[in-house]
Scaffold this active site. Sequence first.
Site, PDB file in Angstrom:
ATOM      1  N   SER A   1       0.792  -1.185  -0.095  1.00  0.00           N
ATOM      2  CA  SER A   1      -0.110  -0.096   0.174  1.00  0.00           C
ATOM      3  C   SER A   1       0.836   1.191   0.031  1.00  0.00           C
ATOM      4  O   SER A   1       1.628   1.666  -0.847  1.00  0.00           O
ATOM      5  CB  SER A   1      -0.889  -0.144   1.180  1.00  0.00           C
ATOM      6  OG  SER A   1      -1.985   0.992   1.117  1.00  0.00           O
TER       7      SER A   1
ATOM      8  N   ASP B   1      10.028   5.246 -10.220  1.00  0.00           N
ATOM      9  CA  ASP B   1       9.706   5.868 -11.454  1.00  0.00           C
ATOM     10  C   ASP B   1      10.598   7.060 -11.860  1.00  0.00           C
ATOM     11  O   ASP B   1      10.770   7.589 -13.092  1.00  0.00           O
ATOM     12  CB  ASP B   1       8.172   6.117 -11.352  1.00  0.00           C
ATOM     13  CG  ASP B   1       7.545   4.908 -11.827  1.00  0.00           C
ATOM     14  OD1 ASP B   1       8.116   4.020 -12.018  1.00  0.00           O
ATOM     15  OD2 ASP B   1       6.290   5.121 -11.975  1.00  0.00           O
TER      16      ASP B   1
ATOM     17  N   LYS C   1      -0.714  -4.319  -3.124  1.00  0.00           N
ATOM     18  CA  LYS C   1      -1.983  -3.656  -2.959  1.00  0.00           C
ATOM     19  C   LYS C   1      -2.117  -2.195  -3.521  1.00  0.00           C
ATOM     20  O   LYS C   1      -1.518  -1.317  -2.940  1.00  0.00           O
ATOM     21  CB  LYS C   1      -2.169  -3.744  -1.495  1.00  0.00           C
ATOM     22  CG  LYS C   1      -3.562  -2.979  -0.931  1.00  0.00           C
ATOM     23  CD  LYS C   1      -3.498  -2.959   0.463  1.00  0.00           C
ATOM     24  CE  LYS C   1      -4.999  -2.354   1.025  1.00  0.00           C
ATOM     25  NZ  LYS C   1      -4.905  -0.740   0.298  1.00  0.00           N
TER      26      LYS C   1
END
Length: 447
Positions: free
Chosen positions: A292, A303, A317
């Site tokens: 999460s 990224d 998740k």
Amino acid sequence: MARLLLRSALLVSAVALVPAMTSAIGATEAETFREMDQFMSVFDRVRSEYVDKVDDKTLIKGAIDGMLASLDPHSSYLDSRDYQNLRTQTDGAYGGLGLTVSMEDGAVKIITPTEDTPAFKAGLKAGDYITHLDGKLIYGGTLDEAVDQMRGKPGTTVKLTIVRPGRDKPFDVTLTREIITLKPVKWEVKDRVGVININTFNKQTGEAVRAALVSIDKAVGGQPLGYVVDLRSNPGGLLDQAIEVSDAFLDRGEIVSQRGREKSDIERWYARPGDFAHGLPVVVLIDAGSASAAEIVAGALQDHRRGLVMGERSFGKGSVQTLLPLTEESALRLTTARYFTPSGRSVQEGGIQPDIKVPQLSDPDFKDRPRLREADLRRHLINEAKVDDSVLEDDTKADPRFIQTATQLEKAGVEDFQLDYAVKAIARLGKPAVVTAAAGGAKGGKR
């Protein structure tokens, strides 16, 4: 009369939930009424003919629980006790053994132990099953009943019987209950490398991470070689805190986006100018227990090429739960959106893949112990990209860097192989020439 009133209330609710816009929807309303009538027939039969008398409140709560359980593993109804427990956990303190657990086929399964708690210190692992409490079988009961038995007065003990996949026999662990005060962030300096261990994402996490970065600078008398952000066994928490933590290491760009049912239902969050880590090298450690909010941080730094992610594939998740209060003492925790990393990746099911896969060699059971992930949970949301990571995980070739045994590492004084590997990686990345160039081009941590 009670039945008629209850049915009327349920039908009014049904009408409110179903927008009457077309004749097709009108037909859906009629079908809904028939289903509600069938529900009331079952309700009447159970309350009048069940072998033991059951109060209406118990039956209705069971119906609500069943409805939400049919959706996904993370949607649930919170009664007064559950609601208070959730608020206490997000505030940063609660009573218990320090375990996050779930129910699977009637058995209590450990999702993750919280660091520095009795369960963690006893060596309990994600994927372990709890079969007995103080010698009494708990299989087939409810999760609430099991949790109630594990809680108790601080200082008292409870014996857990554990079944660990990969081991031939169950074993017992006796734990002493205590008040669990969650310290969301701990930090230390190893060989001029700042190590920031984030255990959970509660209301204090973002501020604690910024304070840790400042404290590390003071401890080394300047700037460290770099930082290790340890997100292993972090079950997640508050979305806004994941955004704050990511923002502490980013100077610009999107951190995460959230997308709901409708195509137009998109929210995005961006980093503010200022990098508290001075642009220095960052390694992010993750494992199968990183979920999460922890995956939001790992995905954002990965990224943006701001952090090198090491360890094992994360939990996966990628959904957002909204807390919808119903009364002052109850609430609905409902999955309302999926979140995506800055590059548009959904981590649902697939999780975050590390840039460098580093096994936890200091764990003697790491090869045999199965990893519990989102994709293993029943009724989990499907990743719309339909990513299959089974091939990526099927690596039969031995990496020559990772051939040492737990015993060999212990003799060499290495208690945590993944952390040791990450610290050494920062030491290689943060050579003096690299540090000077990075520091010279950074904007600093002021905002």
